[in-house]
Design a protein around this motif. Structure first.
Motif, PDB file in Angstrom:
ATOM      1  N   UNK A  47       0.643  -1.176   0.069  1.00 21.22           N
ATOM      2  CA  UNK A  47       0.090   0.097   0.086  1.00 21.22           C
ATOM      3  C   UNK A  47       0.631   1.192   0.061  1.00 21.22           C
ATOM      4  N   UNK A  48       2.128   1.141   0.449  1.00 17.57           N
ATOM      5  CA  UNK A  48       2.942   2.298   0.633  1.00 17.57           C
ATOM      6  C   UNK A  48       3.771   2.407  -0.878  1.00 17.57           C
ATOM      7  N   UNK A  49       3.651   1.514  -1.722  1.00 14.85           N
ATOM      8  CA  UNK A  49       4.444   1.458  -2.785  1.00 14.85           C
ATOM      9  C   UNK A  49       3.713   1.861  -4.131  1.00 14.85           C
ATOM     10  N   UNK A  50       3.119   3.098  -4.013  1.00 17.95           N
ATOM     11  CA  UNK A  50       2.273   3.545  -5.215  1.00 17.95           C
ATOM     12  C   UNK A  50       3.175   3.809  -6.252  1.00 17.95           C
ATOM     13  N   UNK A  51       4.484   4.053  -6.099  1.00 17.65           N
ATOM     14  CA  UNK A  51       5.222   4.458  -7.303  1.00 17.65           C
ATOM     15  C   UNK A  51       5.773   3.045  -8.164  1.00 17.65           C
ATOM     16  N   UNK A  52       5.563   2.023  -7.435  1.00 19.88           N
ATOM     17  CA  UNK A  52       5.838   0.655  -7.864  1.00 19.88           C
ATOM     18  C   UNK A  52       4.630  -0.030  -8.114  1.00 19.88           C
ATOM     19  N   UNK A  53       3.416   0.809  -8.421  1.00 17.21           N
ATOM     20  CA  UNK A  53       2.148  -0.125  -8.890  1.00 17.21           C
ATOM     21  C   UNK A  53       1.724  -0.646  -7.803  1.00 17.21           C
ATOM     22  N   UNK A  54       1.901  -0.414  -6.568  1.00 18.32           N
ATOM     23  CA  UNK A  54       1.600  -1.190  -5.413  1.00 18.32           C
ATOM     24  C   UNK A  54       1.847  -2.595  -5.143  1.00 18.32           C
ATOM     25  N   UNK A  55       3.187  -2.781  -5.742  1.00 13.32           N
ATOM     26  CA  UNK A  55       3.906  -3.994  -5.312  1.00 13.32           C
ATOM     27  C   UNK A  55       5.304  -3.557  -4.509  1.00 13.32           C
ATOM     28  N   UNK A  56       5.773  -4.383  -3.779  1.00 16.49           N
ATOM     29  CA  UNK A  56       6.747  -4.202  -2.814  1.00 16.49           C
ATOM     30  C   UNK A  56       8.117  -4.433  -3.617  1.00 16.49           C
ATOM     31  N   UNK A  57       8.906  -3.240  -3.803  1.00 20.18           N
ATOM     32  CA  UNK A  57      10.137  -3.586  -4.659  1.00 20.18           C
ATOM     33  C   UNK A  57      10.995  -4.527  -3.787  1.00 20.18           C
ATOM     34  N   UNK A  58      11.728  -5.418  -4.804  1.00 18.50           N
ATOM     35  CA  UNK A  58      12.829  -6.227  -3.880  1.00 18.50           C
ATOM     36  C   UNK A  58      11.976  -7.688  -3.469  1.00 18.50           C
ATOM     37  N   UNK A  59      10.681  -7.563  -3.427  1.00 24.62           N
ATOM     38  CA  UNK A  59      10.115  -8.630  -3.033  1.00 24.62           C
ATOM     39  C   UNK A  59       9.196  -9.497  -3.968  1.00 24.62           C
ATOM     40  N   UNK A  60       9.831  -9.496  -5.534  1.00 22.38           N
ATOM     41  CA  UNK A  60       9.153 -10.255  -6.483  1.00 22.38           C
ATOM     42  C   UNK A  60       9.290 -11.717  -6.152  1.00 22.38           C
ATOM     43  N   UNK A  61       9.836 -12.019  -5.399  1.00 26.69           N
ATOM     44  CA  UNK A  61      10.108 -13.536  -5.128  1.00 26.69           C
ATOM     45  C   UNK A  61       8.852 -13.922  -4.182  1.00 26.69           C
ATOM     46  N   UNK A  62       8.033 -13.085  -3.696  1.00 29.71           N
ATOM     47  CA  UNK A  62       7.145 -13.401  -2.909  1.00 29.71           C
ATOM     48  C   UNK A  62       5.770 -13.357  -3.574  1.00 29.71           C
ATOM     49  N   UNK A  63       5.610 -13.110  -5.004  1.00 35.64           N
ATOM     50  CA  UNK A  63       4.711 -13.037  -5.798  1.00 35.64           C
ATOM     51  C   UNK A  63       4.496 -14.103  -6.804  1.00 35.64           C
ATOM     52  N   UNK A  64       3.642 -14.771  -7.041  1.00 35.81           N
ATOM     53  CA  UNK A  64       3.674 -15.506  -8.100  1.00 35.81           C
ATOM     54  C   UNK A  64       3.402 -15.018  -9.672  1.00 35.81           C
TER      55      UNK A  64
END
Ligand SMILES: [Cu+2]
Length: 171
Positions: free
Chosen positions: A110-127
């Protein structure tokens, strides 16, 4: 290819006719038969799971669960049926890996608006995930189904995860 175009055209005409009134009932009924056949052949292809989920202005998805088979190639479409502006009521679908805390990920995203509301550096947590979609927008993502199990999906737009979450089940 030509045959396909013809079917689409008659489908569109059939739709217009059926909206226009009840006079041409016989004609639209015969068109529907053709439509059904076309749909069946395009969605039952072995090893491909085509799924569609919708989001709306009530901050909801139309489905609580999505189900596929292990080994499937998943072709998942999110359609945002809402009319409210993207900045106020944008939606995505984000499928998390097992062991990732949904609420914790949602709060960080929710704090990552500039990254499309995805957490930078945590791509490995997302399928897999779509972008944030505005009113009337849709996006299709393709990915390989993970191993059998139950995974969580959510919308990471701020404060949406409470209502917008569900289970992505791989059988
Ligand atoms: Cu949302």
């Amino acid at each position: 290819m030509k045959k396909y175009t013809l079917i689409i055209t008659s489908l569109a005409i059939g739709f217009m006719v059926s909206c226009g009134g009840s006079e041409e009932t016989t004609e639209s009924a015969s068109t529907e038969t053709t439509t059904t056949e076309t749909t069946e052949t395009s969605t039952t292809e072995e090893g491909i799971a085509e799924l569609t989920i919708e989001s709306n202005d009530d901050m909801k998805y139309n489905l609580k669960t999505l189900e596929v088979k292990a080994g499937d190639q998943v072709v998942l479409t999110l359609i945002n049926k809402g009319t409210m502006p993207k900045e106020a009521m944008g939606h995505n679908i984000t499928i998390l890996k097992q062991g990732v805390d949904l609420e914790e990920y949602a709060l960080a995203a929710a704090k990552a608006k500039d990254n499309g509301y995805q957490v930078a550096g945590r791509e490995g947590d997302v399928i897999a995930h779509t972008q944030i979609l505005g009113p009337g927008e849709s996006e299709t993502i393709t990915f390989d189904a993970p191993e059998a199990g139950t995974y969580k999906f959510l919308c990471t737009f701020p404060a949406h995860y409470g209502l917008m979450q569900g289970d992505f089940i791989v059988k």
